[in-house]
Design an enzyme around this catalytic site. Structure first.
Site, mmCIF file in Angstrom:
data_model
loop_
_atom_site.group_PDB
_atom_site.id
_atom_site.type_symbol
_atom_site.label_atom_id
_atom_site.label_comp_id
_atom_site.label_asym_id
_atom_site.label_seq_id
_atom_site.Cartn_x
_atom_site.Cartn_y
_atom_site.Cartn_z
ATOM 1 N N CYS A 1 62.889 17.971 63.469
ATOM 2 C CA CYS A 1 61.506 18.440 63.337
ATOM 3 C C CYS A 1 61.308 19.193 62.033
ATOM 4 C CB CYS A 1 61.121 19.306 64.539
ATOM 5 S SG CYS A 1 62.136 20.781 64.793
ATOM 6 N N HIS B 1 61.100 29.812 64.209
ATOM 7 C CA HIS B 1 61.084 28.771 65.245
ATOM 8 C C HIS B 1 60.879 29.377 66.626
ATOM 9 C CE1 HIS B 1 62.253 25.190 67.481
ATOM 10 N NE2 HIS B 1 62.347 24.524 66.342
#
Length: 336
Positions: free
Chosen positions: A154, A181
């Protein structure tokens, strides 16, 4: 309609299935098998209800060892050993490997031997894979003879389109990134021992936690001329979903905030509109939940110092965006 199997039914595996059914034509693909360590009752429940992305948009039930989604029958197996899988009669065109538990060709081949033509990793895997693809950047490297491919990660899908665009326009000398994150399911809610990674033994809802990252290697794999010119940090924060990349770059030529923002605004409306977004609104991370884009450049946070030091803020839904890139790569590869 291409026939798909999902190996590993965690956050990405579930998002892939949901993204198929939320699309108009299911991307030209039909999931016919899922291999997960969860029992069928748990798997059905986790498909129906999702705290992050809401209820599944169609009817989900189970019958015997099959998951029934909108009337479609999906065979479910529960095995760690691919030798125990019996997929030979399913005529599977592609396995989406979403377990994250391995990344080598030998193990991937065992899953192919269980009954499939190709395998796509939902992680960078080892460099020995036949191709690593960031959709919209280098999908032209795919061909119909390849059997084991990676869709990168990602974070790689978020940063590489940005770096490539900047490098082509002004030249990138070097840089540093910090991935901020959301918490993940390898973190406990409260402290719980983890001998392999002591930081991951700490409660994910109470702390900002630094984690090792291989993003620099991912950048180098996709943009080899930048080898040795990047280093990266990664921290987990107590949010449910959506992450952001804080990017600091030294440029080879002078840039301005206006020029950089104009570049990404133009790309978001043009050649990269499918994967790249641009905004100047006063957003918070939750605004990008369920965004199918790989990256949204936040122009309100673009900074330039001394004409060649550039800082960018790049939002991404680390679950939904990447699941959609998995499907993009799958569809493109299968149609070659």
């Amino acid at each position: 309609m291409y026939r798909i199997a999902i190996n590993g039914y965690g956050r990405i595996g579930q998002a892939v299935l949901r993204a198929l059914y939320e699309s108009k034509d299911k991307w030209g693909m039909q999931v016919v098998a899922i291999n997960s360590l969860s029992d069928i009752e748990t798997l059905t429940y986790m498909t129906r209800y999702d705290t992050t992305h809401g209820r599944f948009p169609v009817c989900v039930e189970h019958r015997d060892s099959n998951l029934i989604v909108d009337g479609d029958v999906i065979r479910v197996s529960n095995t760690e050993d691919p030798a125990d899988l019996d997929w030979q009669d399913l005529e599977i065109d592609l396995i989406l490997e979403c377990s994250g538990t391995f990344g080598d060709l030998a193990q991937a081949q065992r899953y192919l031997d269980a009954g499939a033509k190709r395998l796509l990793f939902s992680q960078p895997a080892l460099p020995e894979v036949e191709a690593t693809v960031v959709y919209g950047v280098n999908d032209e490297v795919l061909n119909n003879t390849q059997r084991i491919v990676s869709a990168a990660s990602c974070t790689t899908n978020c940063i590489v389109p940005v770096l490539k665009a900047l490098d082509q326009k002004w030249g990138v000398e070097n840089g540093m990134t910090t991935t901020i994150h959301s918490a993940m399911n390898d973190q406990p809610i409260i402290d719980s021992s983890n001998a392999r990674n002591l930081r991951l033994s700490r409660g994910g809802l109470q702390s900002i936690i630094p984690i090792d990252t291989s993003l620099a290697r991912g950048i180098e794999r996709m943009l080899p001329h930048l080898q040795g010119k990047f280093d990266c940090l990664h921290i987990r924060v107590p949010t449910q979903n959506v992450s952001v990349l804080d990017v600091s770059l030294n440029m080879k030529n002078d840039v301005s905030v206006e020029e950089v923002n104009d570049l990404f605004a133009d790309l978001s409306r043009g050649t990269l509109s499918h994967i790249l977004g641009y905004t100047e609104e006063p957003h918070a991370s939750v605004d990008f939940n369920h965004s199918p884009l790989s990256c949204v450049v936040d122009g309100s946070q673009t900074k330039v110092n001394s004409k060649r030091m550039l800082k960018l803020f790049c939002w991404f839904d680390n679950e939904w965006g990447f699941a959609n890139r998995m499907l993009d790569v799958s569809r493109h590869w299968l149609n070659l």
